[in-house]
Write an enzyme that holds these catalytic residues in place. Structure first.
Site, PDB file in Angstrom:
ATOM      1  N   PHE A 138     -19.626  12.908  13.318  1.00 45.51           N
ATOM      2  CA  PHE A 138     -19.038  11.820  12.533  1.00 45.51           C
ATOM      3  C   PHE A 138     -17.571  12.148  12.311  1.00 45.51           C
ATOM      4  CE2 PHE A 138     -17.520   9.489   8.897  1.00 45.51           C
ATOM      5  CZ  PHE A 138     -17.992   8.212   9.159  1.00 45.51           C
ATOM      6  N   ASP A 223     -12.658  19.496  12.853  1.00 46.42           N
ATOM      7  CA  ASP A 223     -12.594  18.435  11.850  1.00 46.42           C
ATOM      8  C   ASP A 223     -13.204  18.992  10.567  1.00 46.42           C
ATOM      9  OD1 ASP A 223     -12.796  16.262  10.197  1.00 46.42           O
ATOM     10  OD2 ASP A 223     -13.656  14.906  11.692  1.00 46.42           O
ATOM     11  N   LYS A 252     -10.526  13.789   2.554  1.00 45.41           N
ATOM     12  CA  LYS A 252     -11.465  13.748   1.431  1.00 45.41           C
ATOM     13  C   LYS A 252     -10.934  14.487   0.192  1.00 45.41           C
ATOM     14  CE  LYS A 252     -15.398  12.016   3.788  1.00 45.41           C
ATOM     15  NZ  LYS A 252     -15.912  12.294   5.120  1.00 45.41           N
TER      16      LYS A 252
END
Ligand SMILES: *Cc1c(COP(=O)(O)O)cnc(C)c1O
Length: 405
Positions: A138, A223, A252
């Site tokens: 993702f 990532d 985030k």
């Protein structure tokens, strides 16, 4: 249903199906609904709320900066960006950083950098660079990124997709080796897959992957948007394997739960492919984002949240693993990043999450029928214990219902 929810259902696109609760206030690890009911946030906004909600120091950084200087675009220098980028580079061991807003934009930046590096440094023929990703990945929701997702729903109806991506099984270094060609620019990987089910690869996987990438002159891009910034008990999850990648994406928690703030960080040789006009973002690196991002990094270090995540993560994992319940298939994770996979024929993770909401624990299901736990890193041990007790009770309820069938 209150007015706001009705308006959202009436005027909002249906790209989310929120759980039946309306949150109106947050403080630390707690959230409150409109009736004043308190919940413990064991989901942490997919790891964006690592500092707890409305952390006073971060709110102060936000409001101070908002009263001094807002967005001016990157057409001019601002007096906040340098310190933020400097701190991020020093902490991660990267040479240079490029600020964006959302995680997906940082990943897009990584893809553009990898391709241009392949053409201008590695010598790959024009328009033939390949980037290898992992099944179950993702990396966000743009067209390019969903184009290499292995989740049919993320792709269906959104094609055609950009070419130049290949996917290999996660955790399988030999599969990566076999997929590399002279045109391979980069391998993009989450050190622990978040949305994919909190998937922890075999020990040494990333170290092996780093060796393979170096051997073939392929960039290793981690990532760390979800796994980074202390979530797994190290600053970056790739550090568990002693790996320094060629590039890293952060997001985030970098915005302290207050703002979207992301970074693409890389070695000089990779980042230098960008020249003025190649890439950019109107809001990326704005003074408020920079002030909050810097405060977030400082808070992470000064409050020793990385060590805290390592220590309390061991506790959370042990407490969840100690639950004896046939519904549980596997408990996996690292630091305060844990997934509880349920046997599909016994209980759905979504139903368990909804039941947990009723007893005051906010969490969310993710892929592989897994209930995710990524609480703020500021959580106390006693708060973890309270939440785990509720999880054990709810799973017991499900097991009893199952036993009657
Ligand atoms: C959430 C996430 C993204 C996308 O971030 P957005 O801010 O939602 O665009 C990218 N990569 C990983 C690993 C993520 O968990």
């Amino acid at each position: 249903m209150d007015g706001s929810v009705q308006l959202e259902m009436r005027f909002g696109a249906s790209n989310y199906a929120p759980m039946p609760v309306t949150i109106v206030r947050g403080k630390g690890v707690y959230l409150w609904d409109e009736s004043g009911r308190r919940y413990i946030d064991m989901m942490g906004a997919y790891s964006a709320a690592s500092f707890g909600h409305c952390h006073p120091r971060l709110v102060q950084a936000l409001t101070d900066q908002a009263q001094q200087l807002d967005t001016i675009s990157r057409a001019y220098f601002n007096d906040r960006l340098g310190a933020f980028l400097g701190r991020a580079c020093t902490l991660t061991g990267m040479d240079l950083a490029l600020p964006m807003n959302s995680g997906a934009e940082a990943v897009e930046t990584a893809l553009k950098a990898a391709r241009k590096w392949a053409y201008t440094v590695k010598g790959v023929a024009a328009d033939s660079a390949e980037i290898i990703v992992c099944d179950g990945n993702f990396h966000g929701r743009t067209i390019a990124i969903v184009g290499f997702s292995s989740v049919p729903q993320y792709r269906d109806g959104f094609g055609p997709f950009p070419a130049g991506f290949k996917s290999v099984p996660f955790g399988d270094a030999a599969a990566l080796r076999a997929a590399i060609t002279p045109n391979t620019a980069a391998f993009l990987v989450e050190p622990i897959q978040g949305e994919g089910g909190i998937n922890v690869p075999p020990p040494g996987y990333l170290a092996e992957v780093a060796r393979i990438c170096r051997e073939h002159n392929v960039l290793l891009i981690c990532d760390e948007i979800q796994s980074g910034l202390g979530r797994t008990g190290r600053l970056l999850a790739c550090q568990h394997d002693g790996v320094t990648p060629d590039a890293v994406t952060l997001g985030k928690a970098l915005g302290g739960g207050l703002l979207p703030v992301s970074l693409f960080l890389a070695r000089r040789e990779v980042m230098q492919v960008f020249t003025p006009g190649d890439h950019g973002s109107t809001f990326g690196g704005n003074p408020i984002a920079a002030a909050v991002g810097l405060a977030a990094l400082d808070t992470l270090i000064e409050e020793k949240l990385i060590e805290r995540s390592a220590r309390l993560g061991v506790h959370l994992l042990a407490r969840l693993r100690a639950i004896r319940n046939p519904i549980i298939r596997e408990v996996r994770g690292r630091g305060l990043f844990v997934g509880v996979e349920l046997n599909r024929d016994c209980a759905s993770a979504a139903a368990v999450a909804t039941r947990l909401l009723r007893v005051g624990v906010l969490t969310k299901d993710t892929h592989r029928n897994t209930v995710r736990f990524a609480p703020p890193l500021t959580i106390e041990e006693s708060q973890i214990d309270w939440a785990v007790d509720r999880v054990a009770e709810v799973l017991d309820e499900f097991a009893r219902v199952e036993a009657h069938h």
